[in-house]
Design a protein around this motif. Structure first.
Motif, PDB file in Angstrom:
ATOM      1  N   UNK A   1      11.965  -2.060   3.571  1.00  0.00           N
ATOM      2  CA  UNK A   1      11.687  -1.378   2.308  1.00  0.00           C
ATOM      3  C   UNK A   1      11.069  -2.339   1.296  1.00  0.00           C
ATOM      4  N   UNK A   2      11.593  -3.565   1.230  1.00  0.00           N
ATOM      5  CA  UNK A   2      11.049  -4.539   0.294  1.00  0.00           C
ATOM      6  C   UNK A   2       9.599  -4.875   0.595  1.00  0.00           C
TER       7      UNK A   2
ATOM      8  N   UNK B   1       9.871   4.854  10.915  1.00  0.00           N
ATOM      9  CA  UNK B   1       9.209   6.164  11.026  1.00  0.00           C
ATOM     10  C   UNK B   1       9.244   6.958   9.725  1.00  0.00           C
ATOM     11  N   UNK B   2      10.294   6.781   8.919  1.00  0.00           N
ATOM     12  CA  UNK B   2      10.348   7.491   7.649  1.00  0.00           C
ATOM     13  C   UNK B   2       9.250   7.017   6.704  1.00  0.00           C
ATOM     14  N   UNK B   3       8.818   5.788   6.846  1.00  0.00           N
ATOM     15  CA  UNK B   3       7.751   5.272   5.994  1.00  0.00           C
ATOM     16  C   UNK B   3       6.368   5.757   6.432  1.00  0.00           C
ATOM     17  N   UNK B   4       6.287   6.472   7.536  1.00  0.00           N
ATOM     18  CA  UNK B   4       4.998   7.048   7.921  1.00  0.00           C
ATOM     19  C   UNK B   4       4.457   7.975   6.831  1.00  0.00           C
ATOM     20  N   UNK B   5       5.346   8.761   6.231  1.00  0.00           N
ATOM     21  CA  UNK B   5       4.884   9.723   5.231  1.00  0.00           C
ATOM     22  C   UNK B   5       4.457   9.056   3.922  1.00  0.00           C
ATOM     23  N   UNK B   6       5.251   8.143   3.339  1.00  0.00           N
ATOM     24  CA  UNK B   6       4.751   7.476   2.125  1.00  0.00           C
ATOM     25  C   UNK B   6       3.416   6.764   2.330  1.00  0.00           C
ATOM     26  N   UNK B   7       3.258   6.078   3.461  1.00  0.00           N
ATOM     27  CA  UNK B   7       1.994   5.387   3.710  1.00  0.00           C
ATOM     28  C   UNK B   7       0.866   6.395   3.885  1.00  0.00           C
ATOM     29  N   UNK B   8       1.151   7.514   4.519  1.00  0.00           N
ATOM     30  CA  UNK B   8       0.122   8.550   4.677  1.00  0.00           C
ATOM     31  C   UNK B   8      -0.284   9.118   3.323  1.00  0.00           C
TER      32      UNK B   8
ATOM     33  N   UNK C   1       2.868  -1.164  -3.868  1.00  0.00           N
ATOM     34  CA  UNK C   1       2.750  -1.372  -5.317  1.00  0.00           C
ATOM     35  C   UNK C   1       1.503  -2.192  -5.648  1.00  0.00           C
ATOM     36  N   UNK C   2       1.260  -3.222  -4.862  1.00  0.00           N
ATOM     37  CA  UNK C   2       0.111  -4.089  -5.129  1.00  0.00           C
ATOM     38  C   UNK C   2      -1.206  -3.367  -4.884  1.00  0.00           C
ATOM     39  N   UNK C   3      -1.269  -2.579  -3.822  1.00  0.00           N
ATOM     40  CA  UNK C   3      -2.545  -1.982  -3.424  1.00  0.00           C
ATOM     41  C   UNK C   3      -2.832  -0.634  -4.064  1.00  0.00           C
ATOM     42  N   UNK C   4      -1.795   0.151  -4.372  1.00  0.00           N
ATOM     43  CA  UNK C   4      -2.054   1.494  -4.915  1.00  0.00           C
ATOM     44  C   UNK C   4      -1.301   1.774  -6.209  1.00  0.00           C
ATOM     45  N   UNK C   5      -0.491   0.832  -6.687  1.00  0.00           N
ATOM     46  CA  UNK C   5       0.251   1.049  -7.914  1.00  0.00           C
ATOM     47  C   UNK C   5       1.699   1.416  -7.648  1.00  0.00           C
TER      48      UNK C   5
ATOM     49  N   UNK D   1       7.833   7.259  -6.814  1.00  0.00           N
ATOM     50  CA  UNK D   1       7.580   5.814  -6.829  1.00  0.00           C
ATOM     51  C   UNK D   1       8.092   5.218  -5.527  1.00  0.00           C
ATOM     52  N   UNK D   2       7.511   4.079  -5.161  1.00  0.00           N
ATOM     53  CA  UNK D   2       7.949   3.386  -3.947  1.00  0.00           C
ATOM     54  C   UNK D   2       9.302   2.725  -4.166  1.00  0.00           C
ATOM     55  N   UNK D   3       9.605   2.394  -5.416  1.00  0.00           N
ATOM     56  CA  UNK D   3      10.885   1.754  -5.721  1.00  0.00           C
ATOM     57  C   UNK D   3      12.064   2.669  -5.402  1.00  0.00           C
ATOM     58  N   UNK D   4      11.881   3.974  -5.551  1.00  0.00           N
ATOM     59  CA  UNK D   4      12.954   4.909  -5.224  1.00  0.00           C
ATOM     60  C   UNK D   4      13.366   4.782  -3.760  1.00  0.00           C
TER      61      UNK D   4
END
Length: 405
Positions: free
Chosen positions: A325-326, A233-240, A333-337, A359-362
């Motif tokens: 997370x991985x 659920x926390x990844x809902x926001x980064x993907x959004x 990273x592949x699709x949006x940088x 960054x997504x790596x964070x």
């Protein structure tokens, strides 16, 4: 039943200067709300709902026929596909979903493009739903009984305080979306008992993962709390954020971003369960309290050692949080940088805390550290998890077109 263009009056004309609603984000938010309200007891079932709904949307939008208004067709197709999938999988939310569909269709000019798009979306939803029947991702199949092996050095056992039954043991038997089989990317064994890596892992989690650790900083405790609950659920926001910031991209590409992300997450969870139950590595709380049986005289047991957070009831290797997370990092990273403009996140397990990321790596690194600072995973389990998720994510990216045929 889905609303049809012929069954409703024409929508109001757009107001001059008014920003047009973003259909992709609108249905993304509707999916978030629907899944949150459903209260599904297993995380992978939620990921399955996402994957089915947005795979159907991608298929419908990408198959835009010639001779129709492309924008009207695609918006109706996306809405129809996600709506039909969600009302089938979460029927208790039919009224809310029907209202959301009406709002979308009211913005689209009446005519053949809208009608054909809506029908295409419904048709693709039915096709994808049928293809996933009996895939073993329902809660009953995921939560099958599992009897832990006899106690022994390095062997996973039920963990305190409640010694509850094993969870998610059945996920490893489910049918993936794209992987050839659940064990396709099975990890090699965890560090050997008594090895330098094993000693370092145990020493680290013992020092900074203990409930009353004096070595863990307040910021580290905050990070552990922030990522304590289900990470999906926390990844809902980064993907959004990624979806909203791609508004200039074709709608088919944007739908594919969401679909691909969640297909990767479903297959990652299957692969994670496979590795966890193949290796059955004990959790830190068991390892630290039972250090006198691991064959290494350098490790001393601490019978009263307690982690900051309660240990989930499944094996240590690999960490589920970090596999998710991985996979997420690989896809985004592949699709949006690799980097994006600053965005904020909050967490239900860290009230009042807002974190900013660029960054997504964070997100990945925080997941790795958080599970150690919580006292519930070793660093080796976390790092291996990132690698497993990344490999599944890369495989999904390479083979996603197979699902669009």
């Amino acid at each position: 039943m889905a609303t049809t263009a012929a069954a409703r009056p024409a929508g109001p004309a757009p107001v001059a200067g008014q920003a047009r609603a973003d259909t992709a984000v609108e249905w993304y938010d509707t999916t978030v709300a629907t899944i949150a309200a459903a209260g599904t007891p297993t995380q992978v079932a939620d990921s399955r709902t996402w994957a089915i709904s947005w795979l159907a949307a991608t298929r419908a939008v990408e198959r835009t026929p010639a001779g129709v208004d492309r924008g009207a067709f695609q918006e109706a197709a996306l809405a129809g596909a996600v709506h039909k999938s969600l009302v089938t999988l979460v029927p208790a939310r039919t009224a809310e979903l029907d209202a959301a569909l009406r709002r979308t269709l009211d913005r689209i000019p009446d005519g053949a493009a809208e009608d054909r798009g809506l029908a295409a979306g419904v048709r693709q939803a039915r096709t994808v739903l049928a293809s996933r029947e009996g895939d073993g991702l329902d809660p009953a199949s995921v939560e099958v009984p599992f009897t832990p092996p006899a106690p022994g050095p390095g062997v996973w056992q039920l963990t305190p305080p409640d010694l509850g039954p094993a969870i998610q043991a059945g996920t490893r038997h489910a049918r993936p979306f794209l992987l050839d089989r659940p064990d396709q990317f099975r990890l090699g064994p965890p560090p050997a008992l008594g090895s330098a890596r094993y000693r370092a892992d145990l020493a680290e989690v013992r020092a900074v993962g203990e409930a009353n650790s004096s070595r863990r900083t307040p910021e580290q405790t905050e990070t552990a709390n922030f990522w304590l609950g289900s990470s999906m659920p926390l990844y809902n926001e980064p993907l959004r954020v990624a979806l909203a910031r791609s508004a200039r991209e074709p709608l088919a590409d944007r739908a594919e971003l969401v679909a691909l992300f969640h297909v990767a997450q479903v297959d990652t969870q299957i692969a994670t369960s496979d590795s966890k139950y193949a290796h059955l590595r004990w959790r830190p709380v068991t390892a630290i309290r039972s250090a006198d049986i691991d064959g290494d005289p350098a490790t001393v047991p601490d019978r009263d050692w307690t982690p900051l957070h309660t240990t989930p009831q499944h094996p240590d290797y690999p960490s589920g949080h970090t596999t998710y997370a991985g996979a997420a990092e690989e896809v985004l990273t592949t699709l949006v940088g690799a980097r994006t403009g600053p965005f904020e996140m909050t967490s239900g397990t860290a009230p009042g805390v807002t974190r900013t990321y660029t960054s997504w790596r964070q997100l990945t690194q925080e997941n790795v550290d958080a599970r150690i600072w919580s006292g519930i995973h070793t660093r080796s389990a976390d790092v291996a998890g990132v690698g497993l998720g990344s490999r599944v994510g890369a495989y999904t990216l390479a083979h996603f077109d197979d699902l669009l045929r």
